[in-house]
Design a protein around this motif. Structure first.
Motif, short mmCIF file in Angstrom:
data_model
loop_
_atom_site.label_atom_id
_atom_site.label_comp_id
_atom_site.label_asym_id
_atom_site.label_seq_id
_atom_site.Cartn_x
_atom_site.Cartn_y
_atom_site.Cartn_z
N MET A 158 109.09 66.58 35.20
CA MET A 158 110.08 66.90 35.22
C MET A 158 111.17 66.67 35.33
O MET A 158 111.49 66.34 36.03
CB MET A 158 108.81 68.47 35.58
N PHE A 216 114.36 68.37 36.23
CA PHE A 216 114.43 69.29 37.51
C PHE A 216 113.88 68.76 38.51
O PHE A 216 114.28 68.94 39.58
CB PHE A 216 114.79 70.41 37.06
N ILE A 255 121.60 67.54 34.49
CA ILE A 255 120.13 68.78 33.82
C ILE A 255 121.00 69.39 33.35
O ILE A 255 120.38 69.58 32.08
CB ILE A 255 119.33 68.02 34.87
N PHE A 256 121.57 70.66 33.57
CA PHE A 256 121.74 72.09 33.17
C PHE A 256 122.49 71.63 31.85
O PHE A 256 122.21 72.29 31.25
CB PHE A 256 122.69 72.28 34.38
N LEU A 257 123.29 71.11 32.20
CA LEU A 257 124.47 71.22 31.26
C LEU A 257 123.62 70.19 29.93
O LEU A 257 123.51 69.78 28.73
CB LEU A 257 125.35 70.01 31.47
N GLN A 284 119.65 69.25 29.21
CA GLN A 284 118.19 69.31 29.07
C GLN A 284 118.04 71.10 28.93
O GLN A 284 118.65 72.11 29.65
CB GLN A 284 117.00 68.96 29.86
N GLN A 285 116.34 71.16 27.99
CA GLN A 285 116.30 72.63 27.88
C GLN A 285 115.29 72.91 29.55
O GLN A 285 114.73 72.03 29.82
CB GLN A 285 115.47 72.09 26.53
N ALA A 286 115.45 74.20 29.72
CA ALA A 286 114.25 74.59 30.75
C ALA A 286 113.11 74.39 30.18
O ALA A 286 112.02 75.02 29.62
CB ALA A 286 114.26 75.83 31.16
N GLY A 287 112.14 73.87 31.72
CA GLY A 287 110.77 73.59 31.29
C GLY A 287 110.04 72.43 30.44
O GLY A 287 109.01 72.26 30.31
N TRP A 329 117.36 77.64 37.62
CA TRP A 329 116.74 76.33 36.78
C TRP A 329 115.07 77.14 37.10
O TRP A 329 114.21 77.13 35.70
CB TRP A 329 116.99 75.35 37.32
N ASN A 356 113.70 80.73 33.99
CA ASN A 356 113.80 80.27 32.56
C ASN A 356 114.09 81.50 31.90
O ASN A 356 113.39 81.70 31.46
CB ASN A 356 111.88 79.71 32.46
N MET A 380 124.55 78.31 37.26
CA MET A 380 125.35 77.32 37.65
C MET A 380 127.00 77.79 37.45
O MET A 380 127.23 77.33 38.33
CB MET A 380 126.65 77.29 35.87
#
Lengths: 389, 172, 358, 152
Positions: free
Chosen positions: B27, B29, B74-76, B78-81, C150, C153, C162
């Motif tokens: 994972m 994150f 990562i935020f920009l 990827q998808q969470a989880g 994060w 979810n 952010m």
């Protein structure tokens, strides 16, 4: 659909929020968020599906109906005396004015002459309602923008109005004071005294409001140039009330099609040409002062006489169509009754101001930031039961 | 074993375990967070050595700067989880080999060189000393490397701004 | 005279005499840990109550007044409520990180307690880089918020995280630069040195206009760094419901809540230390008789008085101002505060070199 | 503009229209086929300029459905009412949402409440009724809901 009789046992059977239903959204990098039906910004059960690109709004799509009670259908089975009271529950912040519109429509159909005393008291009540509604809007909007304190300051003065209402009408929110032909009861003996006291207090407090919020640099920056609604768009979207007057549309029903005694009092129609949220804000603030002006002119000149015209026990509107409109705190409320000559209306339509004002939200919000959306919704002054009916 | 040694081993274990986890987790994150712990462990070791200034700089630069940057990217993107796909066997073998070679090199160096105690006087790592050393132009001064690094960083900053400005007209 | 110093030295001496040095150190650590956790709990209760009382006072209401005398036990009751509430972890969340985030927030807040001088000679660790330590460790705070956003979810949480990340990283710069003003004037990063340097007057009085400017910038920047209104975009509840802690409930939420208040306390303590002299009583130059009278007030009261004054100021902001928008927030930092504080730092350096300060 | 003037003007534009003057305002009856072009003329004609559609609704007369449009002009301040009778079995009319933007929402409401199909509407979906609502249209006179409706 979930009726009261069905109990949902399996949670997974509840359909998910309609995220895929958004048209034109869902592109790469877009974020779809649901604001509502339970959300602090919506002041009621309004559901907005917002397509975002970063913080920028690409599309706002309202989903209505969470508090839809089918008032129009309900009114079809209520008599002309009864249906007025249902309308207090539509735009609950201007209950008196809603009732006024319905009473006017029935009076127009029956050709009832309303006594002067009732007319004057109705106008005073309407304007008090308008002040109360704008006060609540002012507090709630400041809270949307992030300032909590104005809410309580606004409620302090609103409480005074509610007390006056309580004495005369017996209720604080859904008053049900108007009947076809006049008023349900005469005003309370203390009414004039209390209203005068309130006016003296309120004139002082409204300057305090300006000091607390209007002059604040952060507030002005949040409102200026936000939620632009051009004059053409405002007319085309059917906007009315302060939302349209902020864009310079001359639309005050009290001036254009005067009812009750509005043609006998002096007041100004407030027009701002900023077209933005600040203009709509200023319209409402200045409108409160005009309402005070109207009340001041009338409160000492309530004519003696009956508070109610003599009417038949059973009201029957002649066959035909009747349309009246009044200016509520949110804009133009139209009542359209189609009568077949029976004791109940055949079809009744409420042209609610919020419904049309809401339709302009999408075009206002596109391209602005998420934080601006609450400012726009705040200055449109949406009352959800008024939209859903 | 004295208390001081226990603290050292705890910090070392934190650093190593989170470093291993950072490369083995699938994972993305979490990997960033394990990297963060590893860096904090190193900062802890600096504190343990009483090089407080270096430790604080380690936290400011790596934790406050680099890890936040990694997390933002990562935020920009990827998808969470989501879990990353499992790597191919060949790649796993290759990276294990590379890691082993690195370890062997370090161990070799340690084995070849004996650690001698310095006879000179102890220089207290105070801020004033560090400042003098950093900006000194005399023997042992670091003024030139310091300036070279700052020019490099400036170039990177300017580059970032240029890239950020460029991509704007393409979108519309 | 009664003072915290005597108590702490007394305990230290007794421990050294009774146990061997390792055990004495361990016991001292345990005592310090318990003291920090105790201070935490007390500060949390006091600050929450104070916030509610200040809010109520500004909003013409009474505030908590039912539980205990004058509502003093209200926040204790709230704590009990939060403790017994169910702490839910949403389905689809990264459970490990989701549960870890509030603890990181808490740990950071605890670590920040280390270099603060609560009274004369009453400090956990007299770090020689105290100020740098505070700004370094407080930068870990942002990680916990990003982690929470994060791992939940949830789109609101992610957006809140952010925003908060961008905000904290930006405002750290001006906060750091305004701290540097004092560091330049004092010539030391050590918190005790900074306080001793204010023995003949607090920096805000003897540092001319640059120090006043940097004080104002510091207060603005730390308000933003602690995510307090009018910079509470990370949890702007009319936009993002609750931002990064939307999904948290029960004690995990309480930890975030508590960490926020402790952070407010710490930044105010740092502000009081740098600009208002920390535990240093109000002294005027070399006017010995006046200074002597001031010394009779215990140093801990001076410290807490100043800190709570600054906390009150920050609460005052919260209950008065509307919230900024995200682009306005970043504009304020990058267009105004940062250039001003950079220029201000140069000015302060010139003053320090030329010795123009009093 | 007075009723008579309006009447002559509109008779010029649409000779097929029939008038009804019993009410407060001039009522004009148009066929659904004529409606779209007529609406455009009403909106843009320099002497009419009906730019404000303040009420759009439908009435179920059991034999037919009647669309009712209340129009007003913000320039001349005159009002008219347009009516159009639709076939109850297959109600269809052209959408006017590109002429008056407010019609978009009002037409969606009429669509779900009365089942009127608005041709060329940009986004004809349920607005007030819950997603997945199937079956009858609640505002029609023959709508029955034994669970939620209370008959007096």
């Amino acid at each position: 659909m979930f009726r009261e009789t069905e109990i949902v046992k399996d949670v997974s059977s509840i359909p998910p929020f309609p995220q895929d239903a958004v048209q034109g959204g869902g592109g790469a990098g877009d974020l779809i968020i649901n604001v509502g039906p339970q959300h602090p910004a919506t002041h009621g059960v309004l559901h907005l599906v917002i397509t975002l690109n970063g913080e920028t709004i690409k599309k706002v799509e309202p989903h209505l109906g969470y508090i839809h009670r089918s008032i129009e259908k309900m009114c079809e089975s209520l008599t002309y005396r009864q249906f007025i009271y249902v309308t207090s529950r539509m735009d609950y912040l201007s209950a008196h004015i809603n009732n006024h519109a319905c009473a006017l429509c029935v009076e127009k159909g029956m050709q009832i002459e309303v006594p002067d005393r009732a007319q004057v008291i109705r106008v005073i009540m309407d304007e008090l309602t308008r002040i109360a509604s704008h006060e609540l809007w002012w507090g709630a909007m400041a809270m949307d923008i992030g300032a909590f304190t104005p809410f309580f300051h606004a409620f302090r003065e609103r409480e005074k109005i509610n007390e006056i209402m309580e004495e005369t009408c017996g209720a604080r929110l859904t008053m049900n004071y108007y009947v076809p032909g006049g008023l349900r009861a005469d005003m309370h003996p203390d009414f004039q005294k209390k209203v005068k006291e309130f006016i003296v207090l309120f004139k002082r407090k409204i300057d305090e409001y300006d000091e607390l919020v209007t002059g604040n640099i952060i507030f002005i920056n949040r409102m200026k140039g936000v939620g632009m609604l051009s004059k053409e768009d405002a007319v085309s979207f059917g906007c009315s009330g302060p939302a349209a007057r902020g864009s310079g549309v001359h639309c005050d029903i009290r001036k254009l099609y005067p009812y009750a005694v509005y043609d006998k009092v002096e007041f100004d129609e407030i027009l701002e040409t900023g077209c933005d949220s600040l203009a709509r804000y200023m319209v409402r603030i200045r409108e409160m002062k005009q309402s005070v002006r109207i009340i001041e002119q009338l409160i000492d000149h309530i004519p003696e006489g009956d508070f109610q015209a003599k009417t038949k026990a059973v009201l029957k509107l002649p066959k035909g169509e009747f349309y009246t409109r009044v200016e509520t705190a949110r804009g133009e409320l139209g009542v359209y009754i189609v009568s077949e000559g029976a004791t109940t209306p055949y079809r009744i339509k409420f042209r609610s101001p919020g419904f049309s004002n809401l339709s302009a939200l999408d075009s206002m919000a596109r391209g602005s930031k998420l934080g601006d959306l609450v400012a726009m919704m705040g200055t449109l002054d949406l009352v959800i039961p008024d939209i859903d009916r | 074993m004295s208390g001081s040694t226990i603290i050292f081993y705890l910090l070392a274990a934190l650093t190593l375990v989170s470093a291993v986890l950072a490369v083995t987790t699938r994972m993305i994150f979490r990997a960033a967070i394990y990297l963060l712990f590893s860096l904090i462990g190193i900062a802890g070791i600096y504190f343990w050595l009483q090089y407080e200034f270096i430790a604080a700089v380690q936290i400011v630069v790596y934790v406050g700067g680099i890890v936040v940057l990694i997390i933002f990217s990562i935020f920009l993107t990827q998808q969470a989880g989501d879990e990353l796909p499992k790597q191919k066997m060949g790649r796993q073998l290759f990276s294990a080999l590379a890691a082993f070679c690195g370890l062997a090199l370090v161990l070799l160096q340690i084995a070849q060189h004996a650690f001698v105690e310095t006879g000179g006087e102890v220089v207290a790592p105070t801020v004033a000393n560090i400042g003098n050393q950093m900006l000194g132009v005399n023997d042992g001064g670091y003024a030139l490397p310091f300036e070279v690094v700052s020019i490099l960083l400036l170039a990177a900053l300017v580059g970032c701004i240029v890239i950020a400005l460029k991509s704007k007209p393409e979108q519309t | 005279m009664w003072s915290l110093t005597n108590i702490s030295t007394g305990i230290h001496d007794w421990l050294i005499q009774t146990f061997n040095p390792t055990w004495a150190l361990i016991i001292e650590m345990v005592i310090a840990g318990i003291a920090v956790i105790g201070l935490f709990a007390v500060l949390g209760l006091v600050l929450v109550l104070m916030e509610r009382r200040v809010a109520a006072w500004m909003q013409i209401r009474l505030g908590p007044n039912r539980v205990g005398p004058f509502g003093l036990l209200q926040s204790a009751a709230d704590t009990v409520k939060l403790l017994v509430k169910e702490g839910m972890t949403p389905d689809g969340a990264d459970k490990f990180l989701f549960n870890l985030a509030p603890f990181i927030a808490m740990m950071v807040a605890m670590l920040l307690m280390v270099p603060i001088a609560f009274a004369k000679d009453f400090q956990l660790w007299d770090l020689n880089i105290g100020v740098l330590y505070v700004s370094a460790v407080s930068s870990i705070m942002v990680i916990s918020i990003l982690m929470a956003g994060w791992a939940s979810n949830n789109k609101y949480s992610l957006m809140g995280a952010m925003r908060s990340g961008a905000q904290i990283v930006s405002y750290e710069l001006s906060a750091g630069l305004s701290i540097l003003t004092i560091v330049v004037l004092t010539g030391s990063l050590n918190i005790n040195d900074i306080i001793i340097a204010q023995a003949d007057g607090w920096w805000i009085f003897k540092g001319h206009i640059p120090v006043i400017i940097s004080f104002v910038i510091f207060i603005i920047a730390v308000t933003a760094e602690t995510n307090r209104a009018p910079f509470d975009l990370a949890e702007a509840e009319s936009e993002l419901t609750s931002g990064f802690h939307t999904e948290y409930s029960g004690m995990k939420f309480a930890l975030f809540f508590l960490a926020e208040y402790i952070n407010v306390f710490i930044v105010c303590a740092i502000g009081a230390t740098l600009f208002l002299g920390g535990w240093m009583p109000f002294h005027i130059g070399n006017w010995e008789s006046f200074n002597h009278v001031m010394d009779y007030i215990p140093s801990s009261i001076w410290f807490f008085g100043k800190t709570f004054f600054l906390i009150f100021v920050i609460m005052w902001f919260r209950w008065t101002f509307p919230r900024l928008r995200i682009d306005q927030l970043l504009n304020l930092e990058w267009r105004y505060l940062l250039p001003i504080s950079m220029f201000n730092l140069l000015l302060a350096t010139a003053i320090a070199i030329l010795g123009w300060h009093f | 503009m007075e009723k008579e003037e309006l009447k002559t003007k509109i008779a010029e534009l649409l000779p097929a229209a029939t008038f009804e003057e019993s009410g407060e305002w001039l009522n004009i009856l148009v066929t659904p086929a004529d409606w779209l072009s007529f609406a455009g003329q009403l909106r843009h004609d320099e002497r009419l300029l009906f730019d404000y559609l303040f009420c759009l609704t439908c009435i179920d007369f059991k034999t037919n459905l009647t669309m009712v449009y209340h129009l007003s002009s913000t320039t001349f301040r005159h009002n008219i009412v347009i009516k159009s009778v639709l076939d109850r079995a297959r109600p269809e009319i052209e959408s006017v949402s590109h002429i008056w933007k407010t019609a978009e929402f009002h037409e969606r409401e009429v669509y779900e409440m009365f089942g009127v199909d608005f041709l060329n509407h940009p986004d004809l979906r349920l607005l007030i009724l819950p997603d997945g609502w199937e079956g009858k249209n609640p505002m029609r006179k023959d709508f029955e809901d034994p669970v939620n409706m209370i008959k007096l």
